[in-house]
Scaffold this motif. Structure first.
Motif: not given
Length: 252
Positions: A195-199, A216-236
């Protein structure tokens, strides 16, 4: 070409057809500068905030079943930024390594760096070497930090090493196939990312792990990196587990 008996070699991972969470996550940590500017602060303020976020994500990995985490810290293209920002980033990297070395070692995190070290200053390279050595016996989360890294640059450097072996007669050109080049990449001891994530809302891969991310699977999310949380990681991770991954095959 270095060898590492403690991890799987060849830069490949075993395909799965879904259901399980990602074993290896790679993250393009984007949005630090915009996060700071939105708060009326200099860009380096955002980079410091982003560095703090790395710890939370690393600590969350074991509970999510993530064995490997690769983060994009500084690209070969980032030298084009202002001298002030580049110097500030290099200072931040030195401070981060010095501050986090003991914590990473005690939390059973093994750290590796990928990228071309030749352009980095000697003090930073010495700290990188020290951190790798201090954590070399750890068997928990495998944290790989891409520093002065570019996918095209990595493939070019790998090709040079491969060509050298051919010239020296230790590699037969007729034996070269798609399994050969990965053994010369910086990531040769790592499985490919699942999984590749880009914030930050950008939908591009920016020269990151070009060869390794072919499936790889990709996730392009709107969250800016300093706002990225463990909760969002778990969701992805959960969303990844619900995807059907066929690797070119057709399920019947």
């Amino acid at each position: 070409m270095p060898k590492d008996p403690d991890t799987m070699a060849g830069g490949t991972s075993s395909p799965s057809l879904g259901g399980a969470g990602p074993r290896h996550i790679a993250i393009i940590m984007d949005g630090n500068g915009r996060w700071a500017q939105a708060r009326g602060r200099p860009r380096l303020f955002g980079h410091h905030a982003g560095a703090k976020r790395v710890r939370e994500v690393v600590e969350a990995c074991p509970g999510l079943g993530v064995e490997y985490l690769t983060i994009f810290a500084f690209s070969t293209e980032n030298w084009k930024r202002t001298q002030v920002e580049v110097a500030g980033l290099m200072s931040l990297f030195r401070r981060y390594i010095s501050k986090e070395m003991k914590a990473l070692a005690t939390r059973n995190v093994r750290v590796r760096f990928i990228g071309d070290r030749l352009r980095l200053d000697s003090k930073l390279v010495k700290l990188m070497d020290q951190l790798e050595l201090e954590t070399s016996a750890n068997v928990g989360t495998h944290l790989t930090i891409a520093l002065n890294y570019g996918g095209r640059d990595e493939v070019a450097r790998a090709t040079k090493r491969l060509a050298r072996d051919v010239a020296e007669g230790t590699l037969n050109p007729e034996d070269i196939d798609e399994e050969t080049l990965p053994r010369y990449l910086d990531t040769h001891v790592l499985p490919d990312p699942d999984l590749v994530i880009r914030t930050s809302g950008e939908a591009r891969i920016s020269n990151f792990l070009l060869w390794q991310s072919a499936y790889a699977e990709y996730e392009f999310i709107d969250t800016l990196w300093p706002d990225f949380t463990a909760t969002e990681l778990a969701r992805l991770c959960d969303r990844y587990g619900r995807r059907e991954r066929r690797f070119g095959a057709v399920n019947t």
